[in-house]
Enzyme design. Structure first.
Site, mmCIF file in Angstrom:
data_model
loop_
_atom_site.group_PDB
_atom_site.id
_atom_site.type_symbol
_atom_site.label_atom_id
_atom_site.label_comp_id
_atom_site.label_asym_id
_atom_site.label_seq_id
_atom_site.Cartn_x
_atom_site.Cartn_y
_atom_site.Cartn_z
ATOM 1 N N LYS A 79 10.940 -4.450 -68.246
ATOM 2 C CA LYS A 79 12.313 -4.701 -68.696
ATOM 3 C C LYS A 79 13.162 -3.461 -68.410
ATOM 4 O O LYS A 79 12.706 -2.335 -68.635
ATOM 5 C CB LYS A 79 12.265 -5.012 -70.197
ATOM 6 C CG LYS A 79 13.588 -5.445 -70.816
ATOM 7 C CD LYS A 79 13.366 -5.839 -72.272
ATOM 8 C CE LYS A 79 14.661 -6.213 -72.973
ATOM 9 N NZ LYS A 79 14.433 -6.595 -74.389
ATOM 10 N N SER A 154 16.286 -11.026 -75.974
ATOM 11 C CA SER A 154 16.889 -10.330 -74.859
ATOM 12 C C SER A 154 15.948 -10.116 -73.668
ATOM 13 O O SER A 154 16.427 -9.857 -72.567
ATOM 14 C CB SER A 154 17.424 -8.976 -75.330
ATOM 15 O OG SER A 154 16.359 -8.105 -75.655
ATOM 16 N N SER A 178 13.208 -10.375 -79.660
ATOM 17 C CA SER A 178 13.516 -10.334 -78.225
ATOM 18 C C SER A 178 12.327 -10.458 -77.282
ATOM 19 O O SER A 178 12.519 -10.632 -76.082
ATOM 20 C CB SER A 178 14.275 -9.048 -77.881
ATOM 21 O OG SER A 178 15.628 -9.180 -78.225
#
Lengths: 512, 97
Positions: A79, A154, A178
């Site tokens: 990420k 997210s 997330s």
């Protein structure tokens, strides 16, 4: 089975047996990305050449009989909020569009030490604030199961690339759900470890008392292997847990005898999608057939989770994001036009004889901060900075922030009590399956309320996992959440493995 | 139910070092009021004698050994500066005009 579909565990045994090379595996994943990422948009950056070079080096080491790390030759996605030395790290924000970190985060270093092949950086909600990845300022990610839908967030890119079989392992972060919610929306496994299990050094902070980095994969075995590789005490993160790290990969296949499952009454109320409820109840039956006992439990303060979270997280965010000031790194407004605007404002106020207005005018430095941040941050980030600044400001601190910290303790106390009589708490990860892109963007509060099952694990600091447990009539994945006491990731992974041995939801893949 | 005024939100925007346009201020006032009203749900919880919990893991001071070590070299620390000279970050003049 094609190489890009294989689990990390399968790939490792093939690599060790000399049946494939890491270059072949890496190339297969890169081809899959090239073919499908135009549609999915999971990656912000793909590091083709660097990945292939790293793979060739692992192949050379393996051939020469040199010692290898635990993930030697296996492709991994990261990420885009973990600092990676020399590689642009953006947080999916215009603020950091050109930011090249001068050092690497501990997790990146651990991946390198494990000889994993870092394929690229995945898309996310800007600064990890959001639940759909629609808050990314740098790209659009869609759900591989239906590209009209969001992947969740997210860690939306992190989950989407796993579902689309672009990579077997993917790093996510979880501040209020997330990792787990996108795992649920995309039909993959996501684990939020205990707070402190994984070092946050070099992670671009959102809410420091809640943030945790964690593994995402398609199987419980891979998740165990991956967690083992990134966990451990780190002197560079003073909040990292100074405890021995269990060898999760060695125990994951040992079934839990006499497992005691708790079902939270409050989790099955209004607002829970019928098909999600049905799938969760079916999953509980699978555990019962394996000898687990099920009891109804109550977490009376759970319903205050969202309110508590949306005071604490923005408060911490407003403080953490103060560092983006246009002076040290990140976006800075155009100074000449900023000064010109200020001059014009001053002249207008003088002409109007507005003494008060003149007194209140920004100095050039303050205006530089305000203008740079106005240009660099997107709407959700601004909203949370504003909320946090408000709840921490003089006169409101006690009423909001301090109050939330007290309720946070009550939420944790509920868990402590319940874990005296059950081993894991089982329930839905999210109240609904993946929703349509654009359907919730105009109502921030409605988006926040989607986090109701996940935020409390972050507030309490306990580990929680989401595993695929079914699909809706429309063929969308449904996630099962399991929560355990602090430092009991092993229990979650073993429970997940038991379930995956009996079912095949985790093997289902979207038609691409 | 609490409702924020536009003036309050404007004041917060200065504290937050954010510049908001007129439209943004209008929208922000409306959305913040909505969210703040929601979080006031916590008022119904009795928190008398409850210790605030700032961290999931109770934290104590963590001391490092007092040993000198290499920190980030200056050039690396300055490498992302939007404006710099050889030694410092450059910002608009702070004093006078």
């Amino acid at each position: 089975m094609a190489l890009y579909e294989a689990s990390a565990t399968q790939l490792l045994s093939q690599l060790e047996a000399g049946e494939v090379t890491s270059v072949e595996v890496t190339q297969a994943c890169l081809d899959q990305i090239r073919q499908h990422d135009g549609e999915v948009g999971a990656f912000l950056q793909v590091m083709d050449e660097k990945a292939l070079a790293a793979a060739a080096e692992v192949d050379r080491k393996r051939k020469a009989g040199e010692p290898l790390g635990a993930l030697a030759g296996v492709p991994v996605a990261v990420k885009d909020l973990l600092c990676t030395e020399g590689e642009v790290t953006t947080c999916a924000s215009k603020m950091l569009k050109n930011f090249v970190p001068p050092y690497s985060s501990t997790v990146i270093k651990k991946l390198e030490a494990a000889d994993a092949i870092i394929l690229g950086k995945t898309n996310m909600d800007e600064f990890a604030m959001g639940g759909s990845t629609e808050n990314s300022a740098l790209g659009t990610t869609r759900n591989p199961w239906n590209t009209k839908l969001v992947p969740g967030g997210s860690s939306g890119g992190a989950a989407a690339c796993l579902a689309a079989r672009m990579v077997p392992l993917s790093i996510g972060t979880d501040t209020g759900g997330s990792i787990r919610q996108p795992a649920s929306f995309c039909g993959v496994v996501g684990l939020k470890p205990t707070y402190g299990r994984v070092s946050r050094f070099g992670l671009i902070a959102f809410a420091s008392s809640l943030d945790q980095i964690g593994p995402m994969a398609r199987t419980a075995e891979d998740t165990a292997l991956f967690l083992e590789a990134i966990s451990g005490y780190d002197p560079s993160d003073s909040t990292s847990a100074n405890v021995a790290c269990p060898l999760f990969s060695k125990t994951v296949d040992k079934p839990l005898e006499g497992l005691r499952i708790g079902l939270v009454k409050e989790h099955f109320g209004d607002g829970l999608h019928k098909e999600v409820e049905g799938a969760v109840r079916e999953a509980v039956k699978v555990y019962e057939s394996l000898g687990a006992t099920v009891t109804d439990i109550s977490l009376p303060h759970n319903k205050y989770g969202i309110a508590t979270y949306y005071i604490i997280a923005p408060s911490e965010a407003s403080s953490n994001l103060a560092r983006f000031d246009g002076a040290h790194y990140g976006h800075r407004c155009d100074e000449a036009s900023m000064l010109e605007d200020l001059q014009k404002e001053k002249e207008a106020l003088e002409a109007a004889g507005d003494e008060l207005g003149l007194k209140k005018m920004d100095t050039p430095l303050i205006r530089m901060y305000r203008q740079s941040r106005a240009e660099g941050f997107g709407p959700e980030v601004k909203r949370r900075i504003m909320l946090g600044t408000y709840t921490l400001s003089a006169g409101y601190y006690d009423a909001y922030y301090l109050k939330a910290l007290k309720v946070r303790r009550l939420i944790r106390d509920d868990y402590d009590k319940v874990f005296k009589s059950v081993d894991v708490i089982v329930g839905p990860t999210a109240p609904n399956p993946a929703f349509a892109a654009g359907s919730k963007t105009s109502n921030p509060l409605a988006m926040y309320l989607e986090d109701l099952y996940t935020v409390t694990a972050n507030l309490a600091g306990i580990p929680a996992i989401s595993i695929p447990c079914g699909t809706t009539a429309d063929g969308l994945p449904i996630g099962l959440q399991m929560q355990a006491p602090a430092l009991e990731e092993d229990r979650l992974l073993r429970a997940a493995y038991m379930y995956q041995k009996e079912t095949d939801w985790h093997t289902k893949s979207p038609a691409m | 139910m609490s409702s924020l005024t536009r003036e309050e939100v404007e004041k917060v925007s200065l504290l937050a070092r954010l510049r908001l346009s007129d439209d943004e201020l209008t929208k922000m006032t409306e959305q913040m009021s909505q969210i703040v009203s929601y979080v006031e749900l916590l008022n119904e919880v009795n928190t008398e004698d409850v210790e605030p919990m700032a961290h999931a893991v109770e934290q104590f001071n963590v001391f490092a050994e007092d040993e000198p070590h290499q920190s980030l070299p200056r050039d690396a620390a300055l490498s992302n500066a939007p404006k710099r000279d050889d030694e410092c970050f450059r910002v608009p003049a702070v004093l006078g005009d």
